[in-house]
Design a protein around this motif. Structure first.
Motif, mmCIF file in Angstrom:
data_model
loop_
_atom_site.group_PDB
_atom_site.id
_atom_site.type_symbol
_atom_site.label_atom_id
_atom_site.label_comp_id
_atom_site.label_asym_id
_atom_site.label_seq_id
_atom_site.Cartn_x
_atom_site.Cartn_y
_atom_site.Cartn_z
ATOM 1 N N ILE A 461 44.628 -52.485 -30.208
ATOM 2 C CA ILE A 461 43.225 -53.160 -29.767
ATOM 3 C C ILE A 461 43.490 -53.955 -28.561
ATOM 4 C CG2 ILE A 461 41.749 -55.073 -30.719
ATOM 5 C CD1 ILE A 461 42.500 -54.289 -33.594
ATOM 6 N N LYS A 462 44.639 -54.209 -28.413
ATOM 7 C CA LYS A 462 44.849 -55.398 -27.035
ATOM 8 C C LYS A 462 45.412 -54.402 -25.922
ATOM 9 C CE LYS A 462 45.958 -59.568 -29.604
ATOM 10 N NZ LYS A 462 46.932 -60.706 -29.823
ATOM 11 N N ASP A 463 45.768 -53.270 -26.042
ATOM 12 C CA ASP A 463 46.376 -52.378 -24.964
ATOM 13 C C ASP A 463 45.487 -51.672 -24.342
ATOM 14 O OD1 ASP A 463 48.552 -51.116 -23.555
ATOM 15 O OD2 ASP A 463 48.000 -49.305 -24.833
ATOM 16 N N ARG A 464 45.226 -51.851 -23.118
ATOM 17 C CA ARG A 464 44.170 -51.126 -22.135
ATOM 18 C C ARG A 464 44.359 -49.642 -22.149
ATOM 19 N NH1 ARG A 464 43.821 -52.691 -16.043
ATOM 20 N NH2 ARG A 464 45.911 -51.587 -16.036
ATOM 21 N N VAL A 465 45.565 -49.110 -22.072
ATOM 22 C CA VAL A 465 45.736 -47.798 -21.984
ATOM 23 C C VAL A 465 45.331 -47.097 -23.480
ATOM 24 C CG1 VAL A 465 47.475 -45.782 -21.958
ATOM 25 C CG2 VAL A 465 47.526 -47.766 -20.320
ATOM 26 N N SER A 466 45.661 -47.723 -24.577
ATOM 27 C CA SER A 466 45.251 -47.144 -25.769
ATOM 28 C C SER A 466 43.678 -47.269 -25.920
ATOM 29 C CB SER A 466 45.707 -48.149 -26.784
ATOM 30 O OG SER A 466 47.387 -47.929 -27.047
ATOM 31 N N LEU A 467 42.788 -48.404 -25.325
ATOM 32 C CA LEU A 467 41.439 -48.298 -25.416
ATOM 33 C C LEU A 467 40.933 -47.291 -24.779
ATOM 34 C CD1 LEU A 467 40.871 -52.220 -25.287
ATOM 35 C CD2 LEU A 467 40.724 -50.795 -26.995
ATOM 36 N N ILE A 468 41.475 -46.823 -23.500
ATOM 37 C CA ILE A 468 41.024 -45.857 -22.550
ATOM 38 C C ILE A 468 41.133 -44.411 -23.260
ATOM 39 C CG2 ILE A 468 41.416 -44.748 -20.369
ATOM 40 C CD1 ILE A 468 42.025 -47.395 -19.163
ATOM 41 N N VAL A 469 42.485 -44.259 -23.949
ATOM 42 C CA VAL A 469 42.550 -42.852 -24.686
ATOM 43 C C VAL A 469 41.740 -42.835 -25.664
ATOM 44 C CG1 VAL A 469 44.129 -41.870 -26.219
ATOM 45 C CG2 VAL A 469 44.970 -42.905 -23.903
ATOM 46 N N GLY A 470 41.253 -44.202 -26.474
ATOM 47 C CA GLY A 470 40.557 -43.794 -27.482
ATOM 48 C C GLY A 470 39.094 -43.708 -27.066
ATOM 49 N N ALA A 471 38.744 -44.213 -25.925
ATOM 50 C CA ALA A 471 37.391 -43.512 -25.430
ATOM 51 C C ALA A 471 37.324 -42.552 -24.932
ATOM 52 C CB ALA A 471 37.097 -44.787 -24.134
ATOM 53 N N LEU A 472 38.246 -41.942 -24.260
ATOM 54 C CA LEU A 472 38.112 -40.417 -23.881
ATOM 55 C C LEU A 472 38.134 -39.432 -25.108
ATOM 56 C CD1 LEU A 472 40.688 -40.626 -20.922
ATOM 57 C CD2 LEU A 472 38.406 -40.221 -20.821
ATOM 58 N N PHE A 473 38.928 -39.821 -26.214
ATOM 59 C CA PHE A 473 39.185 -39.098 -27.354
ATOM 60 C C PHE A 473 37.915 -39.093 -28.049
ATOM 61 C CE2 PHE A 473 40.202 -38.538 -32.017
ATOM 62 C CZ PHE A 473 41.201 -37.322 -31.828
ATOM 63 N N GLY A 474 36.881 -40.388 -28.143
ATOM 64 C CA GLY A 474 35.508 -40.057 -28.800
ATOM 65 C C GLY A 474 34.566 -39.387 -27.960
ATOM 66 N N LEU A 475 34.821 -39.401 -26.217
ATOM 67 C CA LEU A 475 33.963 -38.614 -25.513
ATOM 68 C C LEU A 475 34.241 -37.072 -25.519
ATOM 69 C CD1 LEU A 475 32.074 -38.488 -23.073
ATOM 70 C CD2 LEU A 475 34.208 -38.849 -21.693
ATOM 71 N N VAL A 476 35.336 -36.834 -25.768
ATOM 72 C CA VAL A 476 35.608 -35.133 -26.208
ATOM 73 C C VAL A 476 34.807 -34.683 -27.425
ATOM 74 C CG1 VAL A 476 37.315 -33.629 -27.190
ATOM 75 C CG2 VAL A 476 38.045 -35.203 -25.164
ATOM 76 N N PHE A 477 34.849 -35.547 -28.617
ATOM 77 C CA PHE A 477 34.136 -35.126 -29.778
ATOM 78 C C PHE A 477 32.665 -35.217 -29.322
ATOM 79 C CE2 PHE A 477 38.213 -35.405 -31.532
ATOM 80 C CZ PHE A 477 38.080 -34.424 -32.531
ATOM 81 N N TRP A 478 32.219 -35.979 -28.542
ATOM 82 C CA TRP A 478 30.668 -36.104 -28.454
ATOM 83 C C TRP A 478 30.391 -35.133 -27.512
ATOM 84 C CZ3 TRP A 478 28.105 -36.941 -23.564
ATOM 85 C CH2 TRP A 478 26.819 -37.169 -23.716
ATOM 86 N N VAL A 479 31.232 -34.516 -26.511
ATOM 87 C CA VAL A 479 30.841 -33.396 -25.915
ATOM 88 C C VAL A 479 30.650 -32.046 -26.405
ATOM 89 C CG1 VAL A 479 31.811 -31.869 -23.822
ATOM 90 C CG2 VAL A 479 31.640 -34.522 -23.727
ATOM 91 N N ALA A 480 31.846 -32.006 -27.606
ATOM 92 C CA ALA A 480 31.896 -30.819 -28.240
ATOM 93 C C ALA A 480 30.774 -30.812 -29.344
ATOM 94 C CB ALA A 480 33.355 -31.041 -29.082
ATOM 95 N N ALA A 481 30.142 -31.840 -29.641
ATOM 96 C CA ALA A 481 29.047 -31.924 -30.543
ATOM 97 C C ALA A 481 27.799 -31.421 -29.749
ATOM 98 C CB ALA A 481 29.016 -33.135 -31.204
#
Length: 481
Positions: A461-481
């Motif tokens: 939750i506090k790690d900036r890299v983890s938050l960026i990866v999480g956002a990109l992960f969600g973006l991938v599934f949004w584009v796929a949908a």
């Protein structure tokens, strides 16, 4: 003629223990410790209580092993005692706690000239304590520091009254007697301490409830969304109730931990009594809401979650391997609860992915604890756990492997046409695999280097890299949908 002025020595300073010298109550401390190690010993407790409070205190004191060296002592009271002793004043510890505990506290602190305490026949509180002090030192022959309603009678016979972190309504009654010379008040037990005790930041884990809704592509369904928000809140109340109970049962272990010793109950910033009142209230509120407003299956899953958590707190956390599997299951139960709340089917892929991923996170948690133990030079089994520092390399191997297996499950999911038919462009999901591989690898490297928070979820939750990866992960599934 020489006139010699004789200065009479100051009367003894008498210090109460529970709630005054200590930011806790030893009766409740020993009670919680007894329940933790003997959860089926309720009949024994009732037998002691029938004989009276003094017998209960003696039974608990002799049946438990409280480490007095890590109890939450009030530094302001310690300072008061130190200053008065430096003036040559006699300092007495007078407490309603059992004499065996009081003497151990006195031996540890080396600040008291005498100890007066309860035994198996006499509960030394309120008027009994007053009468004993008056017998020893006379009316107005001592100063007294206390905190509770039981101390009002003692203050009435004291020369000076010191009021320490008084219970509600106590300060006014003490001042009414006209001998209060000092009120010691520390700032604790406020909203910030309760937020920490309830682990509000951990409610982020309850977002897993929405995973079945995301997987079914039903986020636009406002009725299901409303059910999801309600399920999120009710699960949060239940989880917070569990966290309170867990902290109460873990007091001894937490006080020996480098960071957990600062938790509100371990540090005495919130009383055990308050925790024992609040945790069942949250639990009843959670289950009442679940039964009234959501499908019965959700309440059933909630009950299973609470039962598994209670078993984990009381026993499973001390068993090697079983503890981390139980932790992984507690994450996965949140996804199952979501499916129950939405009345949606669960897929093999979701369950398999969550078990491997959360097993990896549970092992991260254990690895970071053992890493700290090894850094301190410990070789024995870690307190309250089933692992040795020598297990470090094996745990990292198992944890990283489990994380990579979660990525494998995701890769295989892409080839399941029955499920990926929900996506317009399922091939884009492949991009999620390297993202997840990167995040798991980095997570374990950070842990290996000793920079991991005790809870990997808090770290993410506090790690900036983890938050960026999480956002990109969600973006991938949004584009796929």
């Amino acid at each position: 003629m020489v006139i010699v002025t004789v200065i009479a020595p100051a009367p003894p300073l008498v210090i109460d223990l529970d709630g005054t010298l200590l930011r806790t109550d030893l009766l409740l401390e020993t009670g919680v410790e007894f329940i933790r190690h003997q959860p089926l010993g309720l009949l024994k407790l009732m037998g002691w209580l029938i004989k009276g409070k003094a017998a209960l205190k003696e039974g608990l004191a002799l049946a438990t092993d409280v480490d007095v060296s890590v109890l939450p002592y009030d530094p302001s009271v310690i300072e008061l005692i130190t200053v008065e002793r430096a003036k040559g004043r006699t300092v007495i510890l007078a407490t309603a706690s059992h004499v065996s505990l009081a003497e151990r506290v006195a031996e540890h602190l080396q600040l008291f000239d005498q100890v007066l305490a309860s035994d198996g026949q006499t509960n030394l509180s309120s008027h009994r304590k007053r009468d004993l002090l008056v017998k020893h030192y006379g009316e107005q022959g001592f100063d007294y520091a206390g905190n509770s309603r039981d101390d009002i009678a003692v203050w009435g016979s004291a020369r000076h009254a010191f009021v320490v972190n008084p219970d509600l309504g106590v300060e006014g009654r003490a001042r009414a007697q006209g001998n209060v010379v000092q009120v010691i008040r520390n700032n604790f037990g406020g909203a910030r301490d309760w937020m920490k005790a309830l682990r509000m930041h951990q409610w982020m884990k309850n977002a897993l409830i929405f995973v079945p809704l995301l997987a079914a592509h039903q986020l636009s369904n406002s009725l299901l969304l409303l059910q999801g928000v309600l399920a999120f809140l009710l699960f949060g109340l239940c989880a917070s109730s569990v966290y309170l109970l867990n902290d109460l049962l873990d007091l001894a272990d937490d006080r020996h931990h480098r960071s957990k010793c600062r938790r509100p109950f371990a540090a005495g910033r919130i009383s055990i009594k308050a925790g024992l009142i609040v945790f069942p209230i949250l639990l009843v509120a959670s289950f009442s809401g679940a039964i009234l407003w959501l499908p019965w299956e959700f309440a059933s899953v909630l009950a299973a979650y609470y039962a598994l958590t209670a078993a984990y707190s009381l026993y499973l956390k001390r068993l090697m391997a079983i503890d981390v599997i139980a932790l992984a299951m507690l994450y996965t139960v949140r996804i199952i609860a979501g499916a129950a709340a939405f009345e949606l089917p669960l897929t093999f892929w979701i369950l398999a992915f969550s078990m491997f991923m959360f097993l990896s996170l549970a092992l991260v948690k254990r690895y970071s604890e053992l890493k700290e133990a090894r850094r301190k030079g410990h070789t024995e089994k870690t307190r309250g756990r089933g692992y040795y520092p020598a297990d470090l390399e094996m745990i990292s191997s198992l944890g990283a492997s489990s994380g990579y297996l979660a990525v494998m499950v995701l890769a295989l999911y892409i080839h399941d046409q029955a499920d990926t038919g929900l996506y317009a462009h399922p091939q884009f999901i492949w991009l999620a695999c390297p993202l997840l591989l990167f995040w798991i690898t980095r997570l374990w490297m950070v842990t290996h280097r000793g920079h991991m928070h005790d809870d990997p979820v808090v770290f993410a939750i506090k790690d900036r890299v983890s938050l960026i990866v999480g956002a990109l992960f969600g973006l991938v599934f949004w584009v796929a949908a």
